[in-house]
Design a protein around this motif. Sequence first.
Motif, mmCIF file in Angstrom:
data_model
loop_
_atom_site.group_PDB
_atom_site.id
_atom_site.type_symbol
_atom_site.label_atom_id
_atom_site.label_comp_id
_atom_site.label_asym_id
_atom_site.label_seq_id
_atom_site.Cartn_x
_atom_site.Cartn_y
_atom_site.Cartn_z
ATOM 1 N N PHE A 166 37.731 47.888 53.394
ATOM 2 C CA PHE A 166 38.962 48.634 53.120
ATOM 3 C C PHE A 166 40.027 47.806 52.417
ATOM 4 N N LEU A 167 39.681 46.597 51.976
ATOM 5 C CA LEU A 167 40.699 45.750 51.339
ATOM 6 C C LEU A 167 41.176 46.385 50.039
ATOM 7 N N ALA A 169 42.958 45.427 46.213
ATOM 8 C CA ALA A 169 43.155 44.306 45.295
ATOM 9 C C ALA A 169 44.616 43.859 45.353
ATOM 10 N N LYS A 224 34.422 55.947 54.810
ATOM 11 C CA LYS A 224 34.915 55.143 53.680
ATOM 12 C C LYS A 224 35.307 56.040 52.508
ATOM 13 N N SER A 273 53.954 57.353 40.418
ATOM 14 C CA SER A 273 53.546 56.392 39.393
ATOM 15 C C SER A 273 53.007 57.132 38.186
ATOM 16 N N CYS A 280 37.891 52.175 42.285
ATOM 17 C CA CYS A 280 37.311 52.973 43.373
ATOM 18 C C CYS A 280 37.827 54.393 43.570
ATOM 19 N N TYR A 341 45.818 47.587 36.813
ATOM 20 C CA TYR A 341 46.040 48.891 37.447
ATOM 21 C C TYR A 341 47.060 48.827 38.574
ATOM 22 N N LYS A 342 47.415 47.601 39.002
ATOM 23 C CA LYS A 342 48.489 47.392 39.970
ATOM 24 C C LYS A 342 48.893 45.929 39.857
ATOM 25 N N ARG A 471 56.597 53.132 36.536
ATOM 26 C CA ARG A 471 56.459 52.655 37.921
ATOM 27 C C ARG A 471 57.761 52.713 38.706
HETATM 28 C C1 UGA Z 1 42.115 51.105 47.286
HETATM 29 C C2 UGA Z 1 42.403 51.295 48.774
HETATM 30 O O1 UGA Z 1 43.807 51.112 49.014
HETATM 31 C C3 UGA Z 1 41.601 50.306 49.619
HETATM 32 O O2 UGA Z 1 41.809 50.577 51.003
HETATM 33 C C4 UGA Z 1 40.110 50.466 49.294
HETATM 34 O O3 UGA Z 1 39.345 49.530 50.016
HETATM 35 C C5 UGA Z 1 39.912 50.239 47.806
HETATM 36 O O4 UGA Z 1 40.715 51.201 47.061
HETATM 37 C C6 UGA Z 1 38.498 50.430 47.370
HETATM 38 O O5 UGA Z 1 37.718 51.097 48.007
HETATM 39 O O6 UGA Z 1 38.239 49.874 46.299
HETATM 40 P P1 UGA Z 1 42.995 49.432 45.420
HETATM 41 O O7 UGA Z 1 42.437 50.446 44.488
HETATM 42 O O8 UGA Z 1 42.647 48.020 45.211
HETATM 43 O O9 UGA Z 1 42.572 49.796 46.925
HETATM 44 O O10 UGA Z 1 44.594 49.488 45.400
HETATM 45 P P2 UGA Z 1 45.697 50.528 45.919
HETATM 46 O O11 UGA Z 1 46.824 49.741 46.425
HETATM 47 O O12 UGA Z 1 45.141 51.568 46.815
HETATM 48 O O13 UGA Z 1 46.159 51.199 44.560
HETATM 49 C C7 UGA Z 1 45.311 52.048 43.821
HETATM 50 C C8 UGA Z 1 46.098 52.674 42.691
HETATM 51 O O14 UGA Z 1 47.076 53.576 43.182
HETATM 52 C C9 UGA Z 1 46.870 51.650 41.852
HETATM 53 O O15 UGA Z 1 46.812 52.008 40.504
HETATM 54 C C10 UGA Z 1 48.278 51.757 42.379
HETATM 55 O O16 UGA Z 1 49.251 51.368 41.452
HETATM 56 C C11 UGA Z 1 48.360 53.242 42.685
HETATM 57 N N1 UGA Z 1 49.352 53.575 43.727
HETATM 58 C C12 UGA Z 1 49.242 53.023 44.962
HETATM 59 C C13 UGA Z 1 50.365 54.461 43.436
HETATM 60 O O17 UGA Z 1 50.462 54.989 42.315
HETATM 61 N N2 UGA Z 1 51.269 54.778 44.422
HETATM 62 C C14 UGA Z 1 51.183 54.239 45.675
HETATM 63 O O18 UGA Z 1 52.041 54.582 46.527
HETATM 64 C C15 UGA Z 1 50.149 53.334 45.944
#
Ligand code: UGA
Length: 493
Positions: A166-167, A169, A224, A273, A280, A341-342, A471
């Motif tokens: 569940f981590l 990036a 998951k 955003s 993922c 992407y973030k 953003r």
């Molecule tokens: C996500 C999940 O948060 C993890 O728990 C999971 O393990 C992972 O996918 C996976 O299965 O690969 P990740 O994609 O690395 O992690 O990052 P997030 O922080 O979830 O952000 C995903 C996207 O959503 C980014 O583009 C971020 O900028 C965007 N986001 C996130 C928003 O637009 N608004 C938010 O409030 C949060």
Amino acid sequence: VPRKVKNICCIGAGHVGGSTCAVIASNNPDVVVTVVDLNVERIKAWNSEELPIYEPGLLKLVQQARDGARPNLFFSKNMGSAIFEADLIFVCVNTPTKQTGLGAGQALELDYLQAAIKRIAEVAQNDKIIVEKSTVPCRTAETIQGIFSASGRRGVRFTVLSNPEFLAAGTAVADLLHPDRVLIGRSKTPDGYAAAAALADVYAAWIPRDRIVTINLFSSELAKLSANALLAQRISSINSLSAICEATGADIDEVSYACGLDTRIGPSMLKASVGFGGSCFRKDVLSLCYLAESLDLPEVAAYWKGVIDMNEYQKDRFTTNIVSCLGHSLAKKLAVLGFTYKKDTNDTRESAAISIVSNLTAKGASVSIYDPRAKMDQVWRDIDTYVSVSGSAYEACMDAQAVIILTEWDEFSNKPLGGALENAQRSSDNSSGHPSGASDLTGGDASKKSKLDWAFVAKIMCPPKYVFDGRNVVDAGKLTELGFHVECIGKPS
Ligand code: UGA
Ligand code: NAD
């Protein structure tokens, strides 16, 4: 089934395999952890000082376990011997969306996973615990067990567990050190119970027992996909509301703050955003849709497909607004700040920036991109048309008519810390939910870079000096005073 794990092999030295094994090895000094991959260059990079992925705190952790007095973390191209030696094998290969064949464009590609399982079946000489760490469709464990049975190996028992990761990036190390939960799926057989207990002991070296949750195999696999779908759904929900804000004059950050104060809703994953990216969310939600369709549940598939459709709509809306504000003629220089992407990652997979920049260049814009972490050759691989990649934000902004912010890197923000709304947004940016985590680990790197001097940017740009903030990281009022026209997501212009 091995009762106590002494030797771990991880197949797949990617974002998840590398980071997870670094944390496992550093917390289990008596366990030997060997990470293997078909990609020899990746293995070489994991053995160097420039790791193949950027994660705050990761290099230090890898160095401790890899280079210390009693090293127990190894990155190797010798897959056969690592499999042979191991009592427990994490399968941590990529499971992208299928490109061809049945389910193309929706289902997960399981060829990499099947190749890894076949290799294990060929090499193994003693009982092994096989741990699915990759994200997979529900009932994949059954397919894996089927491959082992079909391999005709006698006298070797393979016990399959699900242990999804569940981590996120950018906060991988903090997420792995302080997870909300570790999920273990097992079959209700004596081997299943024993294998789950052995894996739980590995995690219990640093994670409280009550956070290690054991459930049924198929529930774990589905949990998951469901968790990612629910997280992505929150972002699409808030982004859909941002369109309503723009049409009414409400402010999405205030709406999100007000809703997130309800403890049943909470503030995380509610930051509007330009659209979610990453390797993922899109693939896992599509996989859930495919699963629903193949179970003859079209309404369920359509419901989740809406999450993806809203994300595409958000990206398109943002691009359309840029084109319309710039008078429908894009023969201009546009500066793009942020390509990953973030923030706090060098990963660009499925970044909203890819489709937005591609759309703008297709319409004739000359685009100059600056990102503190994305590699230049990666940007060029992601974008089909020519874009220039700058070494600094100022170089990208020089003579540009508009600045487009696509990643929330701290250095682009001109907002001060403090204030309930700001703090709520900062904590919702940090999906790990342990606010000190990532920032404690950054150690003087990109996120501590000095902030952009927006007054200087105003001087070096050309009119009409637009800022399109995908953003909501800038204080629009302050930038307007500097002579910019500012367009945010979900806020009155
Ligand atoms: C996500 C999940 O948060 C993890 O728990 C999971 O393990 C992972 O996918 C996976 O299965 O690969 P990740 O994609 O690395 O992690 O990052 P997030 O922080 O979830 O952000 C995903 C996207 O959503 C980014 O583009 C971020 O900028 C965007 N986001 C996130 C928003 O637009 N608004 C938010 O409030 C949060
Ligand atoms: P990745 O692409 O970074 O790494 C996968 C690695 O597996 C690659 O280096 C590839 O060369 C290797 N590989 C593929 N087939 C192989 C084989 N047969 N033998 C040996 N090596 C092989 O992928 P990732 O981001 O680490 O994701 C891995 C899995 O974890 C995916 O299922 C993903 O959905 C899931 N996941 C990813 C994240 C994330 O933040 N990236 C978070 C949670 C879960």
